[in-house]
Design an enzyme around this catalytic site. Structure first.
Site, mmCIF file in Angstrom:
data_model
loop_
_atom_site.group_PDB
_atom_site.id
_atom_site.type_symbol
_atom_site.label_atom_id
_atom_site.label_comp_id
_atom_site.label_asym_id
_atom_site.label_seq_id
_atom_site.Cartn_x
_atom_site.Cartn_y
_atom_site.Cartn_z
ATOM 1 N N GLY A 116 0.857 -1.189 0.000
ATOM 2 C CA GLY A 116 0.000 0.000 0.000
ATOM 3 C C GLY A 116 0.881 1.222 0.000
ATOM 4 O O GLY A 116 1.863 1.287 -0.731
ATOM 5 N N GLU A 117 0.558 2.172 0.834
ATOM 6 C CA GLU A 117 1.346 3.412 0.923
ATOM 7 C C GLU A 117 1.855 3.510 2.364
ATOM 8 O O GLU A 117 1.076 3.756 3.287
ATOM 9 C CB GLU A 117 0.435 4.583 0.538
ATOM 10 C CG GLU A 117 1.105 5.756 -0.097
ATOM 11 C CD GLU A 117 2.293 5.449 -1.010
ATOM 12 O OE1 GLU A 117 2.097 4.812 -2.069
ATOM 13 O OE2 GLU A 117 3.411 5.856 -0.686
ATOM 14 N N SER A 118 3.146 3.283 2.522
ATOM 15 C CA SER A 118 3.696 3.176 3.880
ATOM 16 C C SER A 118 3.540 4.461 4.688
ATOM 17 O O SER A 118 3.342 4.411 5.904
ATOM 18 C CB SER A 118 5.169 2.770 3.817
ATOM 19 O OG SER A 118 5.885 3.678 3.010
ATOM 20 N N CYS A 147 6.171 -5.322 0.637
ATOM 21 C CA CYS A 147 6.282 -4.005 -0.005
ATOM 22 C C CYS A 147 6.155 -2.871 1.013
ATOM 23 O O CYS A 147 7.056 -2.682 1.812
ATOM 24 C CB CYS A 147 5.266 -3.924 -1.137
ATOM 25 S SG CYS A 147 5.752 -2.733 -2.376
ATOM 26 N N ARG A 182 12.645 3.597 -0.666
ATOM 27 C CA ARG A 182 11.274 3.584 -1.210
ATOM 28 C C ARG A 182 11.269 3.978 -2.678
ATOM 29 O O ARG A 182 12.126 4.727 -3.127
ATOM 30 C CB ARG A 182 10.383 4.568 -0.455
ATOM 31 C CG ARG A 182 10.119 4.185 0.983
ATOM 32 C CD ARG A 182 9.183 5.199 1.623
ATOM 33 N NE ARG A 182 7.926 5.290 0.911
ATOM 34 C CZ ARG A 182 7.261 6.435 0.717
ATOM 35 N NH1 ARG A 182 7.749 7.572 1.160
ATOM 36 N NH2 ARG A 182 6.124 6.433 0.065
ATOM 37 N N ILE A 234 5.493 -3.640 -7.420
ATOM 38 C CA ILE A 234 4.671 -2.467 -7.729
ATOM 39 C C ILE A 234 5.223 -1.264 -6.974
ATOM 40 O O ILE A 234 5.145 -1.203 -5.751
ATOM 41 C CB ILE A 234 3.196 -2.691 -7.326
ATOM 42 C CG1 ILE A 234 2.638 -3.925 -8.042
ATOM 43 C CG2 ILE A 234 2.359 -1.454 -7.650
ATOM 44 C CD1 ILE A 234 1.264 -4.335 -7.581
ATOM 45 N N ARG A 235 5.789 -0.341 -7.726
ATOM 46 C CA ARG A 235 6.436 0.829 -7.110
ATOM 47 C C ARG A 235 7.213 0.400 -5.871
ATOM 48 O O ARG A 235 7.040 0.922 -4.772
ATOM 49 C CB ARG A 235 5.401 1.912 -6.767
ATOM 50 C CG ARG A 235 4.704 2.455 -8.016
ATOM 51 C CD ARG A 235 3.849 3.659 -7.696
ATOM 52 N NE ARG A 235 4.667 4.673 -7.071
ATOM 53 C CZ ARG A 235 4.279 5.429 -6.035
ATOM 54 N NH1 ARG A 235 3.080 5.273 -5.518
ATOM 55 N NH2 ARG A 235 5.063 6.348 -5.556
ATOM 56 N N HIS A 278 5.102 -8.589 -4.144
ATOM 57 C CA HIS A 278 3.761 -8.960 -3.667
ATOM 58 C C HIS A 278 3.512 -10.448 -3.898
ATOM 59 O O HIS A 278 2.995 -10.820 -4.955
ATOM 60 C CB HIS A 278 2.696 -8.169 -4.442
ATOM 61 C CG HIS A 278 2.585 -6.748 -4.019
ATOM 62 N ND1 HIS A 278 1.606 -6.298 -3.169
ATOM 63 C CD2 HIS A 278 3.335 -5.680 -4.321
ATOM 64 C CE1 HIS A 278 1.738 -5.001 -2.969
ATOM 65 N NE2 HIS A 278 2.787 -4.594 -3.662
ATOM 66 N N GLU A 297 1.251 -12.291 -2.763
ATOM 67 C CA GLU A 297 -0.191 -12.585 -2.852
ATOM 68 C C GLU A 297 -0.720 -12.339 -4.264
ATOM 69 O O GLU A 297 -1.689 -12.973 -4.681
ATOM 70 C CB GLU A 297 -0.969 -11.765 -1.804
ATOM 71 C CG GLU A 297 -1.254 -10.304 -2.126
ATOM 72 C CD GLU A 297 -0.060 -9.364 -1.990
ATOM 73 O OE1 GLU A 297 1.068 -9.824 -1.794
ATOM 74 O OE2 GLU A 297 -0.278 -8.146 -2.108
HETATM 75 N N1 GLN Z 1 5.573 2.828 -2.860
HETATM 76 C C1 GLN Z 1 4.904 2.329 -1.700
HETATM 77 C C2 GLN Z 1 5.449 2.959 -0.420
HETATM 78 O O1 GLN Z 1 6.436 3.616 -0.472
HETATM 79 C C3 GLN Z 1 5.007 0.826 -1.610
HETATM 80 C C4 GLN Z 1 4.306 0.211 -2.788
HETATM 81 C C5 GLN Z 1 3.633 -1.085 -2.494
HETATM 82 O O2 GLN Z 1 3.343 -1.433 -1.354
HETATM 83 N N2 GLN Z 1 3.289 -1.775 -3.549
HETATM 84 O O3 GLN Z 1 4.895 2.795 0.611
#
Ligand code: GLN
Length: 188
Positions: A47-49, A79, A106, A133-134, A169, A171
């Site tokens: 997600g977005e940390s 992630c 990150r 993913i990112r 990921h 999952e």
């Molecule tokens: N870019 C997200 C972060 O910095 C991590 C991306 C992800 O969890 N797929 O939190």
């Protein structure tokens, strides 16, 4: 065995889908009272940390979860979940749970290039598919941290005692291997 899934933001439903597939019982952690339930493993989703870190603090979940992990609770951070576990973030950003002596970078592959799929060996478990993913990567590991996987010379999976952190990921690729490694720890 019962799992708890941090369900504040991000890809927690995908983690739950994986647990359903594997027949593992779980519940969601959304607020402090959820911690009154017993659980054997913790999943920190992607997600977005920064958002998750902020919510963990606001909801008074950061300190009790940190203590549980330090006391030996098996945890898998995927992630953004790995970023939550990291003791240090490069670029001097504020850390969150900081239970694992690793430095994580990150969005390490650039905004769009951060999303790709590959396969690589994972510990002693053979090759597994990896969806990024990112994604972050792990730039430096401290003492006692075992490197489980590298992609293009960059560390993307580590284990530190009861804690497993992966930059990809599992999952999303339906990879059970990573979860099995976590559940083995819960059985010890
Ligand atoms: N870019 C997200 C972060 O910095 C991590 C991306 C992800 O969890 N797929 O939190």
């Amino acid at each position: 065995m019962k799992a708890a899934v941090l369900a504040l933001q991000g890809a927690f439903a995908e983690q739950e889908h994986m647990l359903d597939e594997m027949g593992v019982e779980y519940f969601e952690i959304r607020q402090e009272t959820d911690l009154q339930q017993e659980f054997d493993v913790l999943l920190l989703p992607g997600g977005e940390s920064t958002v998750m870190g902020k919510l963990l603090r606001e909801l008074n979940l950061l300190v009790p979860l940190k203590k549980k992990i330090e006391d030996g609770l098996p945890v898998l951070g995927t992630c953004a979940g790995l970023i939550l576990l990291a003791g240090e973030l490069s670029d001097g950003e504020a850390h969150h749970l900081a239970t694992m002596p690793v430095t994580v970078k990150r969005n390490a592959y650039g905004r769009q290039l951060g999303s790709f799929r590959t396969t690589a060996p994972f510990g002693d478990r053979g090759e597994i598919p990896m969806v990024f993913i990112r994604a972050p990567y792990i730039g430096r590991v401290g003492e006692g941290v075992e490197i489980l996987a590298e992609v293009d010379g960059r560390i993307v999976a580590v284990r530190y005692g009861n804690q497993i952190g992966v930059a990809f990921h599992p999952e999303l690729a339906g990879v059970r291997t990573v979860y099995e490694m976590l559940f083995e720890r819960a059985g010890e």
